[in-house]
Design a protein around this motif. Structure first.
Motif, short mmCIF file in Angstrom:
data_model
loop_
_atom_site.label_atom_id
_atom_site.label_comp_id
_atom_site.label_asym_id
_atom_site.label_seq_id
_atom_site.Cartn_x
_atom_site.Cartn_y
_atom_site.Cartn_z
N GLY A 58 0.82 -1.20 0.00
CA GLY A 58 0.00 0.00 0.00
C GLY A 58 0.86 1.25 0.00
O GLY A 58 1.79 1.39 -0.80
N ARG A 59 0.59 2.16 0.93
CA ARG A 59 1.35 3.41 1.00
C ARG A 59 2.72 3.21 1.65
O ARG A 59 3.55 4.10 1.61
CB ARG A 59 0.56 4.46 1.78
N PHE A 60 2.91 2.05 2.28
CA PHE A 60 4.16 1.79 2.98
C PHE A 60 5.03 0.81 2.20
O PHE A 60 4.53 -0.18 1.67
CB PHE A 60 3.86 1.21 4.37
N SER A 61 6.33 1.08 2.18
CA SER A 61 7.29 0.16 1.57
C SER A 61 8.46 0.02 2.53
O SER A 61 8.81 0.97 3.24
CB SER A 61 7.80 0.70 0.23
N SER A 62 9.10 -1.15 2.50
CA SER A 62 10.28 -1.34 3.33
C SER A 62 11.38 -1.93 2.48
O SER A 62 11.15 -2.83 1.66
CB SER A 62 9.98 -2.25 4.53
N PHE A 63 12.59 -1.40 2.67
CA PHE A 63 13.75 -1.80 1.88
C PHE A 63 14.81 -2.37 2.80
O PHE A 63 14.99 -1.91 3.93
CB PHE A 63 14.31 -0.59 1.14
N LEU A 64 15.55 -3.35 2.28
CA LEU A 64 16.63 -3.97 3.06
C LEU A 64 17.86 -4.15 2.19
O LEU A 64 17.76 -4.62 1.05
CB LEU A 64 16.19 -5.32 3.61
N SER A 65 19.03 -3.81 2.78
CA SER A 65 20.32 -4.16 2.20
C SER A 65 21.13 -4.83 3.31
O SER A 65 21.62 -4.16 4.22
CB SER A 65 21.05 -2.92 1.69
N ARG A 66 21.26 -6.14 3.22
CA ARG A 66 21.98 -6.87 4.27
C ARG A 66 23.47 -6.56 4.26
O ARG A 66 24.11 -6.48 5.30
CB ARG A 66 21.74 -8.37 4.12
N SER A 67 24.03 -6.34 3.07
CA SER A 67 25.47 -6.07 2.98
C SER A 67 25.82 -4.74 3.63
O SER A 67 26.93 -4.57 4.16
CB SER A 67 25.93 -6.09 1.53
N LYS A 68 24.88 -3.80 3.62
CA LYS A 68 25.13 -2.48 4.21
C LYS A 68 24.56 -2.37 5.63
O LYS A 68 24.76 -1.34 6.28
CB LYS A 68 24.51 -1.39 3.33
N GLY A 69 23.87 -3.38 6.10
CA GLY A 69 23.27 -3.30 7.43
C GLY A 69 22.29 -2.15 7.52
O GLY A 69 22.30 -1.36 8.47
N TYR A 70 21.40 -2.07 6.52
CA TYR A 70 20.59 -0.87 6.34
C TYR A 70 19.20 -1.23 5.87
O TYR A 70 19.01 -2.12 5.02
CB TYR A 70 21.29 0.02 5.31
N SER A 71 18.23 -0.51 6.41
CA SER A 71 16.85 -0.64 5.98
C SER A 71 16.22 0.74 6.00
O SER A 71 16.68 1.64 6.70
CB SER A 71 16.08 -1.57 6.92
N TYR A 72 15.19 0.91 5.22
CA TYR A 72 14.37 2.11 5.36
C TYR A 72 12.90 1.76 5.19
O TYR A 72 12.54 0.79 4.54
CB TYR A 72 14.78 3.23 4.42
N LEU A 73 12.09 2.59 5.81
CA LEU A 73 10.64 2.52 5.68
C LEU A 73 10.21 3.76 4.92
O LEU A 73 10.56 4.88 5.30
CB LEU A 73 9.98 2.48 7.05
N LEU A 74 9.50 3.56 3.83
CA LEU A 74 9.06 4.67 2.98
C LEU A 74 7.55 4.83 3.12
O LEU A 74 6.80 3.86 2.91
CB LEU A 74 9.43 4.39 1.52
N LEU A 75 7.12 6.01 3.50
CA LEU A 75 5.70 6.29 3.65
C LEU A 75 5.30 7.32 2.59
O LEU A 75 5.86 8.42 2.54
CB LEU A 75 5.37 6.83 5.03
N LYS A 76 4.33 6.97 1.77
CA LYS A 76 3.88 7.85 0.70
C LYS A 76 2.53 8.47 1.05
O LYS A 76 1.79 7.94 1.88
CB LYS A 76 3.75 7.07 -0.61
N GLU A 77 2.22 9.57 0.38
CA GLU A 77 0.90 10.22 0.54
C GLU A 77 0.55 10.34 2.03
O GLU A 77 -0.49 9.87 2.49
CB GLU A 77 -0.17 9.43 -0.19
N LEU A 78 1.45 10.97 2.76
CA LEU A 78 1.32 11.03 4.21
C LEU A 78 -0.04 11.59 4.64
O LEU A 78 -0.55 12.56 4.08
CB LEU A 78 2.44 11.87 4.80
N GLN A 79 -0.56 10.96 5.68
CA GLN A 79 -1.81 11.40 6.29
C GLN A 79 -1.53 11.74 7.76
O GLN A 79 -0.56 11.25 8.35
CB GLN A 79 -2.85 10.29 6.19
N MET A 80 -2.40 12.55 8.33
CA MET A 80 -2.19 12.98 9.72
C MET A 80 -2.13 11.76 10.65
O MET A 80 -1.38 11.75 11.63
CB MET A 80 -3.29 13.93 10.15
N LYS A 81 -2.88 10.72 10.30
CA LYS A 81 -2.90 9.53 11.16
C LYS A 81 -1.58 8.76 11.15
O LYS A 81 -1.37 7.85 11.95
CB LYS A 81 -4.02 8.59 10.73
N ASP A 82 -0.67 9.14 10.23
CA ASP A 82 0.65 8.49 10.19
C ASP A 82 1.59 9.04 11.27
O ASP A 82 2.70 8.53 11.44
CB ASP A 82 1.29 8.65 8.81
N SER A 83 1.15 10.08 11.94
CA SER A 83 1.94 10.61 13.06
C SER A 83 2.04 9.52 14.13
O SER A 83 1.02 9.12 14.72
CB SER A 83 1.28 11.86 13.66
#
Lengths: 109, 113
Positions: A58-83
């Motif tokens: 949906g509006r949320f995506s999660s990315f992983l790079s194991r070699s870099k020890g890194y992840s991010y959470l991407l939130l699109k079309e932000l809504q007030m309830k995402d606070s």
């Protein structure tokens, strides 16, 4: 030692896109979770990544790079309830969860 | 509604007193957990149970004890409360181990004075 790093706080505008980063140094890796926690409430599951790449839900995506020890959470079309706070947690080699302190996301109109 | 129920929702407790935080789930999950959440820190595991009849120590078990007499209930006991145990306590459960999605109760806010 084991460590999960996330920004303490972020601010974004309603309707925009925000990326919340998580870097980790753990003894082994067996997966990474993202949870959402509204103030005064229980954490709720958002995503689980065990392989490299982007997982979209949906509006949320999660990315992983194991070699870099890194992840991010991407939130699109932000809504007030995402606070809320967004918690990153890594499953180490012993299948124990190591939790980050969380990123408080503030959405402004 | 299926889920996890914690009681009480909040409590002020005198130091030295004994206190049991209750946790009940109706999802028939095998694993249950107790966490504490403190400002600026990640969730820290106190005790866990992979199945009824078994328990294990987490990252911060000192001063706490648990029991798992059946699948549904997982009480956490503070034998003699100290101010450093002031925290928000979350009970959680999962189908399998910590590699599974966890379902959390609403939390117990405990203040030890």
């Amino acid at each position: 030692g084991q460590n999960i790093d996330q920004p303490t706080e972020m601010t974004a505008t309603e309707g925009a896109i925000v990326q919340i980063n998580c870097t980790y140094q753990t003894s082994g890796f067996n997966g990474l979770f993202w949870y959402q926690q509204h103030a005064g409430e229980a954490p709720t599951f958002l995503s689980y990544n065990v392989l490299d790449g982007l997982e979209e839900k949906g509006r949320f995506s999660s990315f992983l790079s194991r070699s870099k020890g890194y992840s991010y959470l991407l939130l699109k079309e932000l809504q007030m309830k995402d606070s809320a706070s967004y918690l990153c947690a890594v499953l180490d080699s012993n299948y124990q969860l190591i939790w980050g302190a969380g990123t408080k996301l503030i959405i402004k109109p | 509604i299926a889920g996890i129920t914690q009681a009480p929702t909040s409590q002020i407790l005198a130091a030295g007193r004994r206190m049991t935080l209750r946790c009940t789930q109706d999802m028939r999950h095998n694993a249950m957990y107790w966490y504490r959440q403190d400002l600026g820190l990640g969730l820290r595991l106190i005790h866990y149970s992979n199945t009824a009849g078994t328990t294990g120590k987490g990252e911060v078990p000192d001063g706490y004890s648990v029991s798992r007499a059946n699948t549904d209930d997982f009480p956490l006991t503070l034998a003699s409360a100290v101010p450093s145990q002031t925290s928000v306590y979350f009970c959680a459960s999962s189908v399998g181990g910590q590699e599974s999605e966890a379902f959390f109760g609403q939390g117990t806010r405990l203040t030890v004075v």
